[in-house]
Design an enzyme around this catalytic site. Sequence first.
Site, mmCIF file in Angstrom:
data_model
loop_
_atom_site.group_PDB
_atom_site.id
_atom_site.type_symbol
_atom_site.label_atom_id
_atom_site.label_comp_id
_atom_site.label_asym_id
_atom_site.label_seq_id
_atom_site.Cartn_x
_atom_site.Cartn_y
_atom_site.Cartn_z
ATOM 1 N N CYS A 153 6.456 4.206 2.993
ATOM 2 C CA CYS A 153 5.880 2.859 3.122
ATOM 3 C C CYS A 153 4.678 2.804 4.058
ATOM 4 C CB CYS A 153 6.953 1.885 3.595
ATOM 5 S SG CYS A 153 8.446 1.883 2.568
ATOM 6 N N HIS A 178 3.426 -3.906 6.337
ATOM 7 C CA HIS A 178 4.213 -3.494 5.182
ATOM 8 C C HIS A 178 5.218 -4.589 4.855
ATOM 9 C CE1 HIS A 178 6.977 -1.544 2.571
ATOM 10 N NE2 HIS A 178 7.877 -1.292 3.499
ATOM 11 N N ASN A 202 9.502 -5.314 -2.195
ATOM 12 C CA ASN A 202 9.031 -4.174 -1.413
ATOM 13 C C ASN A 202 8.499 -3.100 -2.352
ATOM 14 O OD1 ASN A 202 8.799 -1.797 0.077
ATOM 15 N ND2 ASN A 202 10.671 -2.116 1.242
#
Length: 334
Positions: A124, A259, A290
């Site tokens: 990520c 993020h 996500n």
Amino acid sequence: MNNPTLSASTGASYARILGTGSVRGDRVVTNEEMCTMIDSTPEWIEQRTGIRERRWATPEQTVIAMASQAARQAIEDAGLTPDQIDTVIIASVSHHRPSPSLATYVAREIGATSAAALDINAACAGFCYATTLSESLIRSGASTHVVSIGVERLSDMINMKDRSTAFLFSDGAGAAVFGPSEEPAIAPTQWGSRADQVEVIEIEDWTQAASHPDVNYPLIAMEGRKVFKWALTEVAAKAKEAIAAAGITADDLDVFIPHQANDRIVDVIVRHLGLPDSVTVCHDIAGMGNTSAASIPIAMDRMRRRGDAHSGDLALIIGFGAGLVYAGQVVRLP
């Protein structure tokens, strides 16, 4: 004995982001639909994460297709043509072919057929790692125009038997083109890892995946509480260090694009940084979920196109995930 001096490459004094692009999975999966697949409630999911719906890719939206589309948009936004791109970097955990790199396929698709091409896996934090590499390549003279892409197709890798993570993940691609700049536009990166915690987030290897007769891909496993605690402490501290490394204060920021892992994490980091109300905070996770390495460039592009962020704005970006790796820097938006 002759001892010749080697030539060294030199490049631009500085680098900057010149354009962005993004693609979202076409299939909208609401919390209500998600709860027909797992044992949960829409209210619980939204309360715990801020997610109301996520985007899953259609069969036609492969990682190559999504990455290529986002890259084309970013190149056009930068006012360039594909033949001017001399380096393609892709951050992803979703390319399941060991070789060649996903970047080579995308370079072919977009028409940058002579470009250097490589993949990185920083989970990520991948786009922030790619930003660091892009800036360094341009300033070293190794590259002039770099397209860096975060792309994920995580819906294939969801463990539907894990009700604590199944609702999190989604699909998409975000891209940014980097090029020379006459003034500083990418501040020093704060990056690193907690490799002693590497097992906290993992994706199965193919041997493990083969033990699932009804699943075609390695599955994601995550100890959510440990990740949450790490993000609230160490990642928040690194975000503050990134602002200091840029030589500015929190009051100088215009935009915060972390993020998109969990809105509760975002809210705590905002408080930790003491961001004023004048800073626009990205909450793209609500309608996206996500997307790991793709989340920051997807969010950045959407904020620009919707008018939530503007040319010249100073944005703090920070990614964190499996490894446990992190990276963050302040950038000036195109």
